[in-house]
Scaffold this active site. Structure first.
Site, mmCIF file in Angstrom:
data_model
loop_
_atom_site.group_PDB
_atom_site.id
_atom_site.type_symbol
_atom_site.label_atom_id
_atom_site.label_comp_id
_atom_site.label_asym_id
_atom_site.label_seq_id
_atom_site.Cartn_x
_atom_site.Cartn_y
_atom_site.Cartn_z
ATOM 1 N N LEU A 73 -15.589 41.761 11.971
ATOM 2 C CA LEU A 73 -16.961 41.468 11.261
ATOM 3 C C LEU A 73 -18.007 41.681 12.355
ATOM 4 O O LEU A 73 -19.094 41.899 12.265
ATOM 5 C CB LEU A 73 -16.755 39.947 11.239
ATOM 6 C CG LEU A 73 -15.951 39.389 10.163
ATOM 7 C CD1 LEU A 73 -15.837 37.957 10.018
ATOM 8 C CD2 LEU A 73 -16.597 40.053 8.688
ATOM 9 N N GLY A 74 -17.727 41.829 13.564
ATOM 10 C CA GLY A 74 -18.883 41.869 14.783
ATOM 11 C C GLY A 74 -18.084 41.930 16.114
ATOM 12 O O GLY A 74 -17.127 41.548 16.217
ATOM 13 N N GLY A 76 -19.237 40.634 20.346
ATOM 14 C CA GLY A 76 -20.441 40.390 21.283
ATOM 15 C C GLY A 76 -19.828 40.660 22.754
ATOM 16 O O GLY A 76 -18.871 41.368 23.008
ATOM 17 N N GLY A 77 -20.481 39.869 23.722
ATOM 18 C CA GLY A 77 -19.978 40.303 25.205
ATOM 19 C C GLY A 77 -18.563 39.926 25.581
ATOM 20 O O GLY A 77 -18.149 40.574 26.269
ATOM 21 N N MET A 78 -18.076 38.819 24.838
ATOM 22 C CA MET A 78 -16.539 38.320 25.337
ATOM 23 C C MET A 78 -15.586 38.330 24.208
ATOM 24 O O MET A 78 -14.407 38.305 24.423
ATOM 25 C CB MET A 78 -16.883 36.985 25.611
ATOM 26 C CG MET A 78 -17.698 36.714 26.905
ATOM 27 S SD MET A 78 -17.722 34.938 27.212
ATOM 28 C CE MET A 78 -15.984 34.568 27.464
ATOM 29 N N VAL A 81 -14.901 39.760 16.674
ATOM 30 C CA VAL A 81 -14.436 38.740 15.623
ATOM 31 C C VAL A 81 -13.997 39.630 14.481
ATOM 32 O O VAL A 81 -14.574 40.373 13.878
ATOM 33 C CB VAL A 81 -15.844 37.878 15.391
ATOM 34 C CG1 VAL A 81 -15.292 36.908 14.245
ATOM 35 C CG2 VAL A 81 -16.248 37.291 16.588
ATOM 36 N N LYS A 96 -11.133 35.488 16.841
ATOM 37 C CA LYS A 96 -11.993 36.021 18.168
ATOM 38 C C LYS A 96 -11.024 36.665 19.049
ATOM 39 O O LYS A 96 -10.184 35.842 19.650
ATOM 40 C CB LYS A 96 -12.776 34.969 18.401
ATOM 41 C CG LYS A 96 -13.784 35.610 19.594
ATOM 42 C CD LYS A 96 -14.969 34.495 20.351
ATOM 43 C CE LYS A 96 -15.734 35.345 21.169
ATOM 44 N NZ LYS A 96 -16.680 34.067 21.764
ATOM 45 N N ASP A 193 -26.491 28.505 25.356
ATOM 46 C CA ASP A 193 -26.988 29.950 24.656
ATOM 47 C C ASP A 193 -27.412 29.751 23.212
ATOM 48 O O ASP A 193 -26.956 30.404 22.320
ATOM 49 C CB ASP A 193 -25.605 30.770 24.801
ATOM 50 C CG ASP A 193 -26.104 32.150 24.381
ATOM 51 O OD1 ASP A 193 -27.284 32.514 24.662
ATOM 52 O OD2 ASP A 193 -25.335 33.086 23.974
#
Length: 545
Positions: A73-74, A76-78, A81, A96, A193
């Site tokens: 799905l996507g 990020g930095g960590m 997903v 995740k 955040d």
């Protein structure tokens, strides 16, 4: 239940949540922020969205003996997903996956994994509908995979790429995010955040705050941050920039920046690089948001106080947002030279309901020259130099030609995002020395239509052959014309679908009026653009037809 926020970490330990009934597999209705496709699409926690890619490496992998990875799905930095299938209870979830470079020292890798565990703990200890639900943490080869609910919708960040939000909708979303923050702060958790990419807009008006990956839990040991600031610079509170210990007011500052961006289209502190952005957070005082009026503007202004001690608390912010989100009261009908129009019971009986209805109808017809009342948030803008009155949303920004421009018979109204544009151009018969005005509205439309098909009309960088839908209509009993043009911007880096709705009218003096409304051709704001076009055309008032 264990001591880790209700989550199990051992690779063979059972999950800690109770069984839930299977979720329906059919597309979920009721989400105005669903992707512009036939069905709403899922989304989950962080950040940079990518298209589902069933061929991604890892697709089909079974995690912890129960979570089957379906599509990415996507990322990020960590973490990355995934949309996954929980085969134990037959439902789709978001999983995740830890995303840590192998070249990092072992200690930094361990810190990253501990952050993910804390993300799960931070979210799992919160009981609020606006906080993403964490179901499980599955440990695979020493790495924690977080299993969360799958939110059907898109992030606020994605939505704002297509246009800004209205005051009431921004306030409604702000109230939900505020509720999530209040629940977090009551549990001793700072999010740290809060930004549009971490707010998901789900079905049935649900708003979900997600990505607690850098949250700070009261009483826990602080991890060493790798690479400087943790969080998004343009949303970081000044006290965090200065290295001071943050409190709940720091998250509220970020909420203020989010609301500013939601109504204005951009963060007020965004600059071309991180140092400049942080300097603007510390020293720049943004202008009051032009699109956010009344209580919402007051809330944003208070939240963006540099000194955290001067910011309003959550309760004060809630009162302002509730007032901003409240539907407007019905307008009270007034008559010239007197107060409101009041019709008592005796008068109704004496005159008869039909007579009263006729009297009220006559008054409204005199008071409003248009076919019907304008929608909430719209206003009439007289353009005397052009001989028209335009109906436009009240918060649209006006642009008129400069003195040095050769063609000054034009006015443009644009929403703050730049996504929707209303443009009126008048070709005056007295200035038509080149005889460029066609004989009729229909002739003018068809001439433009041919130019559109050749890719040369309006200088819109459209490739050849856009789809058009010309139609002959009438305006006040006289001939008029309308055309709908569907095209894609000629941009190899970022092509965007667009639509134009154009209304043509030639008055009895030979002057040609063109009212053009441009808006996104796909996405959440397409319907809004079409609504703006219909309303603007229906309420155009040419003073001397």
């Amino acid at each position: 239940m264990n001591d880790n926020g209700g989550l199990s970490y051992g690779p063979d330990e059972p999950t800690s949540f109770g069984l839930q009934p299977p979720q329906p597999r059919e597309p979920y209705p009721g989400n105005p922020y669903a992707r512009p496709q036939s069905a709403p699409q899922p989304h989950a926690a962080p950040t940079q969205t990518v298209a589902e890619a069933p061929g991604d490496p890892g697709t089909g992998r079974l995690i912890a003996g129960r979570y089957r990875l379906l599509a990415r799905l996507g990322h990020g930095g960590m973490g990355t997903v995934w949309r996954a299938k929980d085969e134990t209870v037959d439902r789709e979830v978001a999983v995740k996956e830890p995303r840590v470079p192998d070249h990092l020292p072992e200690r930094e890798q361990a810190n990253a994994f501990e952050r993910m565990r804390r993300e799960a703990r931070a979210a799992a200890r919160l009981d609020h509908p606006a906080v993403v639900n964490v179901h499980d943490v599955a440990v695979v080869d020493g790495r924690p995979w977080i299993v969360m609910e799958l939110v059907q919708g898109r992030s606020l960040g994605e939505v704002l790429q297509e246009g800004t939000l209205g005051v009431r909708e921004a306030a409604r979303i702000g109230l939900e995010v505020l509720g999530a923050l209040e629940a977090a702060h009551a549990a001793g958790v700072l999010h740290r955040d809060v930004k549009p990419d971490n707010v998901l807009l789900g079905r049935h008006d649900r708003v979900v705050l997600t990505d607690f990956g850098i949250a700070q839990i009261e009483g826990e040991t602080k991890l060493t941050d790798t690479g400087g600031f943790v969080g998004s610079p343009e949303y970081i509170a000044p006290e965090r920039v200065l290295g001071r210990r943050p409190g709940p007011a720091a998250d509220l500052w970020s909420l203020g920046v989010l609301l500013y961006a939601a109504t204005e289209g951009v963060s007020p502190f965004r600059r071309t690089n991180t140092p400049a952005t942080l300097q603007s957070v510390l020293h720049f005082t943004p202008a009051p948001p032009a699109a956010a009026r009344g209580p919402l503007a007051d809330a944003i202004g208070g939240l963006l106080e540099k000194d955290p001690a001067r910011r309003p608390d959550a309760a004060a912010v809630r009162r302002l947002l509730q007032e901003a989100a409240r539907p407007p009261q019905p307008a009270r009908i007034t008559v010239p030279g007197g107060g409101g129009l009041r019709l008592g019971r005796k008068l109704l009986v004496g005159l008869g309901a039909g007579v009263v209805a006729a009297a009220v109808g006559v008054y409204l017809a005199v008071a409003d020259p248009f076919a019907g009342p304008l929608p909430d948030g719209w206003t009439q803008r007289p353009e005397k130099a052009l001989g028209v009155t335009l109906a436009v949303p009240a918060d649209y920004q006006v642009s008129r030609p400069r003195k040095e421009d050769t063609d000054r018979n034009r006015v443009t109204y644009t929403d703050w995002s730049g996504g929707i544009r209303i443009d009126l151009h008048l070709a005056k018969k007295s200035e038509d020395s080149a005889h460029g005005i066609k004989d009729s509205s229909a002739a003018e439309m068809y001439a433009d239509n041919d130019a559109f098909k050749d890719g040369g009309a309006y200088q819109l960088d459209m490739p050849k052959g856009p789809r058009t839908d010309p139609e002959q209509t009438t305006y006040r009993g006289r001939q008029a014309a309308e055309n709908t043009v569907v095209y894609t911007t000629d941009d190899s880096q970022d092509p965007r679908p667009r639509e134009l709705k154009i209304f043509y009218y030639k008055d009895s003096a030979g002057n040609m009026y063109k009212l053009t409304i441009g808006y996104p051709g796909k996405g959440d704001f397409t319907d809004r653009g079409r609504e703006v076009a219909r309303t603007a055309i229906a309420n155009l008032d040419v003073h001397k037809p």
